[in-house]
Design a protein around this motif. Structure first.
Motif, PDB file in Angstrom:
ATOM      1  N   PRO A  10      -9.103   5.746  -9.933  1.00 24.21           N
ATOM      2  CA  PRO A  10     -10.160   5.120  -9.153  1.00 24.21           C
ATOM      3  C   PRO A  10      -9.966   5.242  -7.641  1.00 24.21           C
ATOM      4  N   ARG A  11      -8.849   5.803  -7.211  1.00 28.22           N
ATOM      5  CA  ARG A  11      -8.534   5.845  -5.785  1.00 28.22           C
ATOM      6  C   ARG A  11      -8.756   7.233  -5.202  1.00 28.22           C
ATOM      7  N   VAL A  12      -9.052   7.238  -3.904  1.00 26.95           N
ATOM      8  CA  VAL A  12      -9.178   8.483  -3.163  1.00 26.95           C
ATOM      9  C   VAL A  12      -8.022   8.569  -2.176  1.00 26.95           C
ATOM     10  N   ALA A  29      -2.188   9.099   1.627  1.00 26.50           N
ATOM     11  CA  ALA A  29      -2.482   7.662   1.671  1.00 26.50           C
ATOM     12  C   ALA A  29      -3.957   7.429   1.419  1.00 26.50           C
ATOM     13  N   THR A  30      -4.287   6.213   1.037  1.00 24.19           N
ATOM     14  CA  THR A  30      -5.679   5.799   0.908  1.00 24.19           C
ATOM     15  C   THR A  30      -6.157   5.246   2.243  1.00 24.19           C
ATOM     16  N   THR A  31      -7.452   5.042   2.354  1.00 26.27           N
ATOM     17  CA  THR A  31      -8.001   4.463   3.579  1.00 26.27           C
ATOM     18  C   THR A  31      -7.400   3.082   3.846  1.00 26.27           C
ATOM     19  N   THR A  32      -7.332   2.261   2.793  1.00 23.40           N
ATOM     20  CA  THR A  32      -6.785   0.908   2.952  1.00 23.40           C
ATOM     21  C   THR A  32      -5.310   0.954   3.334  1.00 23.40           C
ATOM     22  N   GLY A  33      -4.553   1.837   2.693  1.00 20.12           N
ATOM     23  CA  GLY A  33      -3.139   1.960   3.020  1.00 20.12           C
ATOM     24  C   GLY A  33      -2.924   2.394   4.456  1.00 20.12           C
ATOM     25  N   LEU A  34      -3.722   3.349   4.911  1.00 25.49           N
ATOM     26  CA  LEU A  34      -3.622   3.806   6.301  1.00 25.49           C
ATOM     27  C   LEU A  34      -3.945   2.677   7.272  1.00 25.49           C
ATOM     28  N   ALA A  35      -5.004   1.951   6.964  1.00 26.20           N
ATOM     29  CA  ALA A  35      -5.420   0.867   7.849  1.00 26.20           C
ATOM     30  C   ALA A  35      -4.294  -0.151   8.018  1.00 26.20           C
ATOM     31  N   GLY A  36      -3.644  -0.502   6.912  1.00 25.78           N
ATOM     32  CA  GLY A  36      -2.558  -1.462   6.999  1.00 25.78           C
ATOM     33  C   GLY A  36      -1.356  -0.945   7.739  1.00 25.78           C
ATOM     34  N   GLY A  41       0.817  -1.211   0.000  1.00 27.49           N
ATOM     35  CA  GLY A  41       0.000   0.000   0.000  1.00 27.49           C
ATOM     36  C   GLY A  41       0.851   1.261   0.000  1.00 27.49           C
ATOM     37  N   VAL A  42       1.913   1.271   0.809  1.00 27.14           N
ATOM     38  CA  VAL A  42       2.800   2.434   0.862  1.00 27.14           C
ATOM     39  C   VAL A  42       3.440   2.683  -0.505  1.00 27.14           C
ATOM     40  N   LEU A  43       3.921   1.625  -1.137  1.00 29.45           N
ATOM     41  CA  LEU A  43       4.589   1.781  -2.434  1.00 29.45           C
ATOM     42  C   LEU A  43       3.619   2.227  -3.524  1.00 29.45           C
ATOM     43  N   GLU A  44       2.418   1.645  -3.540  1.00 24.34           N
ATOM     44  CA  GLU A  44       1.444   2.040  -4.556  1.00 24.34           C
ATOM     45  C   GLU A  44       1.043   3.500  -4.395  1.00 24.34           C
ATOM     46  N   GLU A  45       0.863   3.930  -3.155  1.00 26.08           N
ATOM     47  CA  GLU A  45       0.473   5.312  -2.924  1.00 26.08           C
ATOM     48  C   GLU A  45       1.610   6.273  -3.251  1.00 26.08           C
ATOM     49  N   GLY A  74      -7.845  12.087  20.744  1.00 30.51           N
ATOM     50  CA  GLY A  74      -8.023  10.663  20.974  1.00 30.51           C
ATOM     51  C   GLY A  74      -6.939   9.900  20.242  1.00 30.51           C
ATOM     52  N   ARG A  75      -6.622   8.713  20.746  1.00 30.19           N
ATOM     53  CA  ARG A  75      -5.471   7.993  20.218  1.00 30.19           C
ATOM     54  C   ARG A  75      -5.639   7.616  18.740  1.00 30.19           C
ATOM     55  N   GLY A  76      -6.836   7.116  18.384  1.00 28.38           N
ATOM     56  CA  GLY A  76      -7.025   6.677  17.011  1.00 28.38           C
ATOM     57  C   GLY A  76      -6.886   7.805  16.004  1.00 28.38           C
ATOM     58  N   ARG A  77      -7.545   8.939  16.256  1.00 32.28           N
ATOM     59  CA  ARG A  77      -7.488  10.048  15.307  1.00 32.28           C
ATOM     60  C   ARG A  77      -6.099  10.669  15.265  1.00 32.28           C
ATOM     61  N   ALA A  78      -5.433  10.719  16.421  1.00 28.59           N
ATOM     62  CA  ALA A  78      -4.065  11.237  16.431  1.00 28.59           C
ATOM     63  C   ALA A  78      -3.147  10.348  15.608  1.00 28.59           C
ATOM     64  N   THR A  79      -3.344   9.038  15.721  1.00 23.64           N
ATOM     65  CA  THR A  79      -2.527   8.096  14.956  1.00 23.64           C
ATOM     66  C   THR A  79      -2.732   8.277  13.464  1.00 23.64           C
ATOM     67  N   VAL A  80      -3.995   8.422  13.039  1.00 28.03           N
ATOM     68  CA  VAL A  80      -4.305   8.604  11.623  1.00 28.03           C
ATOM     69  C   VAL A  80      -3.735   9.929  11.116  1.00 28.03           C
ATOM     70  N   LEU A  81      -3.877  10.989  11.910  1.00 30.50           N
ATOM     71  CA  LEU A  81      -3.373  12.292  11.481  1.00 30.50           C
ATOM     72  C   LEU A  81      -1.865  12.259  11.307  1.00 30.50           C
ATOM     73  N   ARG A  82      -1.171  11.620  12.228  1.00 32.32           N
ATOM     74  CA  ARG A  82       0.286  11.527  12.109  1.00 32.32           C
ATOM     75  C   ARG A  82       0.691  10.730  10.866  1.00 32.32           C
ATOM     76  N   ALA A  83      -0.053   9.678  10.575  1.00 39.07           N
ATOM     77  CA  ALA A  83       0.287   8.833   9.426  1.00 39.07           C
ATOM     78  C   ALA A  83       0.094   9.569   8.105  1.00 39.07           C
ATOM     79  N   LEU A  84      -0.683  10.658   8.114  1.00 42.68           N
ATOM     80  CA  LEU A  84      -0.948  11.404   6.884  1.00 42.68           C
ATOM     81  C   LEU A  84       0.116  12.454   6.590  1.00 42.68           C
ATOM     82  N   ARG A  85       1.263  12.342   7.221  1.00 42.27           N
ATOM     83  CA  ARG A  85       2.381  13.207   6.814  1.00 42.27           C
ATOM     84  C   ARG A  85       2.749  12.939   5.360  1.00 42.27           C
ATOM     85  N   SER A  86       2.380  11.756   4.867  1.00 46.42           N
ATOM     86  CA  SER A  86       2.451  11.486   3.430  1.00 46.42           C
ATOM     87  C   SER A  86       1.072  11.005   3.010  1.00 46.42           C
TER      88      SER A  86
END
Length: 214
Positions: free
Chosen positions: A195-197, A159-166, A33-37, A145-157
Motif C-alpha cells: 500500500p506504500r509508495v 523513503a515514503t513521503t511521510t518518512g521523509l517529512a519526519g 518511519g526510517v525503520l519501517e521503510e 533550492g534548500r528544500g529540494r536539495a534537502t529532500v534529494l539528499r535524504a533519498l540516499r536511502s
C-alpha cells in the motif's frame, strides 16, 4: 515481593517513562518511519533480486559467500547451523554489527538502518535545514533550492513521503511538492510496495549528488 521492591519497580517505570518523553518521544515518528521503510526496502530486494543480493546490499556489515556468513572483525565467531533461522534486525543506534542468538537453532544480527543518517539533527532556527545542508558554497542548494536539495539528499536511502517529512523536518505537503518536481526532472523515481509508495534516487539524481555533493 516486598514493599521496598515494589516501590523500586514503580519508581524505575516512572523514570523510564520520563526518559522516553524527554529524549525519544519527539523523534519517534521519524525514527519509526526510517525503520519501517528499511524493512520494506530489504523485503523488496529479497523478493525481486534474491536473498544473496539482499545480504550483499548490507554494505559490508556481513560477508555472504555460500555457504558461510561471516562478520568482519568478529573472528571469534564459529557457529555451524543447519536448517536454522537467521534474523536480521535493523536499528537506529548501532555501531558496527552485533551478533547474538535467541535459541540454539536461531542466529540474529543487528545493523544500522540506511535512513538513520538523516536523523542526525536539524537546525533549530529553521527546521527545514538538515545539518548536512548547512555549509558554505552549497552548490546543490544554489541549483535546486534548500528544500529540494534537502529532500534529494535524504533519498540516499528509499523513503515514503511521510518518512521523509519526519526526517527532514518539513510538512508532508511540502515534501510531496518537492518530490513531484524532482520526479518530473528525472532525478527521483517512485515505486509501490504494497500500500506504500517509496521514492528513491534516479540515476540522474545520484549523479547530480555525486558531482555537486561529493
Amino acid at each position: 515481593m516486598s514493599t521496598l521492591q515494589a516501590d523500586g519497580h514503580d519508581r524505575f517505570a516512572q523514570l523510564m517513562g520520563e526518559y522516553w518523553d524527554a529524549t525519544l518521544a519527539p523523534f519517534w515518528p521519524a525514527m519509526r518511519g526510517v525503520l519501517e521503510e528499511e524493512v520494506l526496502v530489504r523485503g523488496r530486494t529479497m523478493v525481486t533480486r534474491g536473498v544473496d543480493t539482499m545480504l550483499e546490499d548490507l554494505g559490508g556489515r556481513v560477508c555472504w559467500e555460500r555457504p558461510e556468513l561471516s562478520v568482519p572483525h568478529r573472528a571469534d565467531l564459529d557457529w555451524p547451523m543447519r536448517d536454522g533461522r537467521l534474523i536480521i534486525v535493523s536499528t537506529l543506534f548501532a555501531r558496527g554489527t552485533r551478533v547474538f542468538a535467541t535459541r540454539h537453532d536461531t542466529a540474529a544480527f543487528s545493523y544500522q538502518a540506511q535512513g538513520a543518517a538523516v536523523l542526525g539533527g536539524t537546525n533549530k532556527d529553521n527546521p527545514g535545514e538538515t545539518l548536512g545542508t548547512l555549509r558554505p558554497s552549497d552548490r546543490l542548494t544554489i541549483l535546486l533550492g534548500r528544500g529540494r536539495a534537502t529532500v534529494l539528499r535524504a533519498l540516499r536511502s528509499p523513503a515514503t513521503t511521510t518518512g521523509l517529512a519526519g526526517s527532514v523536518g518539513l510538512a508532508p505537503s511540502t515534501v510531496s511538492q518537492h518530490l513531484s518536481v524532482l520526479s518530473s526532472a528525472g532525478l527521483v523515481r517512485r515505486y509501490r510496495v504494497g500500500p506504500r509508495v517509496l521514492y528513491e534516487l534516479g540515476d540522474s539524481g545520484a549523479e547530480l549528488l555525486s558531482v555537486l555533493d561529493g
